[in-house]
Design an enzyme around this catalytic site. Structure first.
Site, PDB file in Angstrom:
ATOM      1  N   ASP A   1      92.872  58.279  86.831  1.00 58.70           N
ATOM      2  CA  ASP A   1      93.740  57.501  87.707  1.00 58.70           C
ATOM      3  C   ASP A   1      92.942  57.143  88.965  1.00 58.70           C
ATOM      4  O   ASP A   1      91.721  57.361  89.024  1.00 58.70           O
ATOM      5  CB  ASP A   1      95.047  58.258  88.007  1.00 58.70           C
TER       6      ASP A   1
ATOM      7  N   CYS B   1      91.728  63.193  87.194  1.00 54.49           N
ATOM      8  CA  CYS B   1      92.738  62.745  88.148  1.00 54.49           C
ATOM      9  C   CYS B   1      92.490  63.536  89.428  1.00 54.49           C
ATOM     10  O   CYS B   1      91.391  64.060  89.615  1.00 54.49           O
ATOM     11  CB  CYS B   1      94.163  62.895  87.600  1.00 54.49           C
TER      12      CYS B   1
ATOM     13  N   HIS C   1      85.011  78.993  73.078  1.00 50.27           N
ATOM     14  CA  HIS C   1      86.220  79.669  72.601  1.00 50.27           C
ATOM     15  C   HIS C   1      87.318  78.715  72.153  1.00 50.27           C
ATOM     16  O   HIS C   1      88.124  79.066  71.298  1.00 50.27           O
ATOM     17  CB  HIS C   1      86.794  80.573  73.710  1.00 50.27           C
TER      18      HIS C   1
ATOM     19  N   HIS D   1      88.014  82.716  67.049  1.00 51.27           N
ATOM     20  CA  HIS D   1      88.513  81.597  67.841  1.00 51.27           C
ATOM     21  C   HIS D   1      89.065  80.485  66.939  1.00 51.27           C
ATOM     22  O   HIS D   1      90.017  79.793  67.295  1.00 51.27           O
ATOM     23  CB  HIS D   1      87.420  81.067  68.751  1.00 51.27           C
TER      24      HIS D   1
ATOM     25  N   THR E   1      93.547  66.440  90.457  1.00 47.18           N
ATOM     26  CA  THR E   1      93.285  67.851  90.155  1.00 47.18           C
ATOM     27  C   THR E   1      92.760  68.075  88.743  1.00 47.18           C
ATOM     28  O   THR E   1      92.309  69.184  88.438  1.00 47.18           O
ATOM     29  CB  THR E   1      94.595  68.658  90.271  1.00 47.18           C
TER      30      THR E   1
END
Ligand code: RB5
Length: 161
Positions: free
Chosen positions: A8, A66, A99, A134, A68
């Site tokens: 964004d 974005c 993982h 995993h 965060t």
């Protein structure tokens, strides 16, 4: 590798730096926008676009940014087959691959510096999945995706509103 990138407005600057870095390293970068830091846009549009590109196979991996990395990662993870990981540094980038076999890396343009982000992305793209126990855990997630009543075909474009 074909890498879909999306952000964004808050992630535009870091996305641009990462796209250039990956192109300079010889990757094919597919930039799905946004195209400016000056126009406010909605991160789901770009997270979903990157997620679809990876799920449909037009890209091998994705990079989402974005403010965060949280919102755009939530959006990308709504697409079946996407494993989008919010990464802050080299350690989380490596573990997301080893993982979680993450296929989309998410970063915060307002929370991670460009140098650290580049190091994290380099680690993400050079670290292999470890498999083993995993893989069993990822299989649980895939089984859940397949079992959802609203699940569509495995690909392409199989997420539902
Ligand atoms: C945009 O202001 C901001 O909310 C967005 O970039 C992101 O941080 C949301 O998770």
């Amino acid at each position: 590798m074909r890498i879909a990138v999306g952000s964004d407005h808050a992630g535009f600057q870091l996305k641009s730096a990462l796209a250039k870095h990956m192109a300079d390293a010889g990757h094919q970068v597919i930039d799905l926008g946004t195209d400016s830091p000056d126009v406010s846009v909605d991160y789901p549009d770009f997270g979903l676009a990157v997620g679809r590109a990876v799920a449909e196979g037009s890209a091998d991996r994705g990079i989402c940014v974005c403010g965060t990395g949280i919102g755009i990662g939530i959006a990308a993870n709504k697409v079946n087959g996407v494993r989008a990981a919010l990464v802050h540094d080299v350690t989380t980038a490596g573990l997301a691959r080893r993982h979680n076999d993450a296929n989309v890396i998410c970063l915060g343009g307002r929370t991670v510096g460009a140098a650290e982000a580049i190091d994290a992305v380099d680690t993400f793209f050079s670290t292999d999945f470890e498999g083993g126990r995993h893989q069993r855990r990822l299989d649980e997630i895939s089984a859940y995706e397949s079992s959802r009543v609203d699940a569509g075909p495995a690909s392409p474009n199989h997420e539902r509103q």
